[in-house]
Design an enzyme around this catalytic site. Structure first.
Site, PDB file in Angstrom:
ATOM      1  N   GLU A  40      84.869  43.450  60.754  1.00 46.44           N
ATOM      2  CA  GLU A  40      84.835  44.342  59.585  1.00 46.44           C
ATOM      3  C   GLU A  40      84.761  45.803  60.036  1.00 46.44           C
ATOM      4  O   GLU A  40      84.050  46.135  60.989  1.00 46.44           O
ATOM      5  CB  GLU A  40      83.606  43.992  58.733  1.00 46.44           C
ATOM      6  CG  GLU A  40      83.412  44.854  57.504  1.00 46.44           C
ATOM      7  CD  GLU A  40      82.143  44.480  56.737  1.00 46.44           C
ATOM      8  OE1 GLU A  40      81.973  44.966  55.600  1.00 46.44           O
ATOM      9  OE2 GLU A  40      81.320  43.701  57.269  1.00 46.44           O
ATOM     10  N   LYS A 108      87.394  44.954  49.905  1.00 44.95           N
ATOM     11  CA  LYS A 108      86.205  44.121  49.726  1.00 44.95           C
ATOM     12  C   LYS A 108      85.733  44.156  48.276  1.00 44.95           C
ATOM     13  O   LYS A 108      85.496  45.220  47.703  1.00 44.95           O
ATOM     14  CB  LYS A 108      85.099  44.629  50.653  1.00 44.95           C
ATOM     15  CG  LYS A 108      83.870  43.739  50.744  1.00 44.95           C
ATOM     16  CD  LYS A 108      82.923  44.323  51.792  1.00 44.95           C
ATOM     17  CE  LYS A 108      81.705  43.446  52.041  1.00 44.95           C
ATOM     18  NZ  LYS A 108      80.826  44.034  53.090  1.00 44.95           N
ATOM     19  N   CYS A 140      83.151  39.789  55.028  1.00 42.07           N
ATOM     20  CA  CYS A 140      81.701  39.649  55.159  1.00 42.07           C
ATOM     21  C   CYS A 140      81.039  39.018  53.925  1.00 42.07           C
ATOM     22  O   CYS A 140      81.190  37.825  53.696  1.00 42.07           O
ATOM     23  CB  CYS A 140      81.099  41.017  55.501  1.00 42.07           C
ATOM     24  SG  CYS A 140      79.422  40.954  56.207  1.00 42.07           S
TER      25      CYS A 140
END
Length: 280
Positions: A40, A108, A140
């Site tokens: 990430e 995200k 994540c």
């Protein structure tokens, strides 16, 4: 399909250092590698509040252009995280870069508490075809929500790639989650995490992994930097669905508008949080 998991330490806000290490990893990959996957926000790290505006870049910025050049030289594809600046709005994004250009950009959707107010959440899930395999990306915290992976599966994803920045003490959470997300969607899942210390005393947990469509953990890294080539047996996709198929057998579909693009990309737009659900 051969995928190289590149588990690295990074430097928060030090784009030059992070890009250099990324380029070296691409340049030294095996000749038969199809994909390299990085953590990430690999290119910028987790920039502090006062740094973000100066380090975030648009998709046509110098960092991704350097990655694109390296990808073309080695004829591979790369999934890498970036702090994206979209005309002054910032996103925690990961992109699939192929020799033809940026094939996929995912923002995200589930921001960690410390990211809220820095980044804007994404509004859609996306997949595309690469070498005959439909690929989707998550980042994540996304994998702790079953709906995120299910949205990709609803778009036909066969390979879920997770760029990760998971830290102690939450390593076991993502170990459990990545196996569950692969098993319940009968897809391969690849997760690549960061290692080492970051700002604010964070220690990143490593544990990059490959999970098959049965939910079996085929590879798991430790807590140090490593590079591991894994090979996907794509026949396992059909084998996992031979006797039962969760997507076919389910009785409820996630809401949202599906968009099919001529270039093979598929998107599922996220409905407003207060939009009433139907289909009872």
């Amino acid at each position: 399909m051969k995928i190289e998991l590149v588990q690295l330490a990074g430097r928060d806000g030090d784009t030059a250092y992070n890009v250099e290490r990324t380029l070296k990893a691409i340049a030294s990959c095996a000749d038969d590698t199809d994909f390299l996957v990085f953590p990430e926000t690999q290119l910028m790290g987790f920039a502090a509040v006062e740094q973000l505006a100066s380090v975030a870049e648009p998709l046509d910025g110098p960092s991704l252009q350097a990655i694109l050049q390296a990808v073309r030289e080695r004829n591979v594809a790369v999934v890498v995280g970036i702090a994206e600046n979209a005309a002054g709005t910032f996103y925690n994004s990961s992109v699939l870069v192929t020799p033809e250009g940026i094939a996929l950009r995912y923002r995200k959707t589930h921001l960690w508490p410390s990211e809220r107010g820095l980044f804007c959440p994404g509004d859609r899930y996306v997949t595309t075809l690469w070498k005959g395999v439909r690929v989707g990306i998550l980042i994540c915290y996304d994998i702790e929500f079953p709906e995120s992976s299910r949205a990709l599966a609803q778009l036909g994803a066969e390979l879920i790639i997770v760029t990760n920045g998971n830290m102690d003490p939450y390593g076991p959470v993502h170990r459990t989650a990545i196996m569950a997300r692969a098993q319940e969607n009968q897809a391969f899942a690849v997760m690549v995490n960061r290692v080492g210390a970051g700002d604010d005393g964070l220690v990143f947990a490593g544990g990059s992994a490959l999970v098959d469509p049965f939910g079996r953990l085929l590879f798991e890294a430790g807590r140090e930097e490593c590079r591991q080539v894994v090979e996907l047996d794509l026949d396992q996709l059909q084998a996992s669905r031979r006797e039962y198929d969760y997507l076919r057998d389910r009785r409820w579909h996630l809401p949202g508008e599906r968009i099919d693009h001529a270039d093979g990309r598929r998107e599922l737009l996220i409905p407003a949080i207060d939009q009433p659900l139907t289909g009872r």
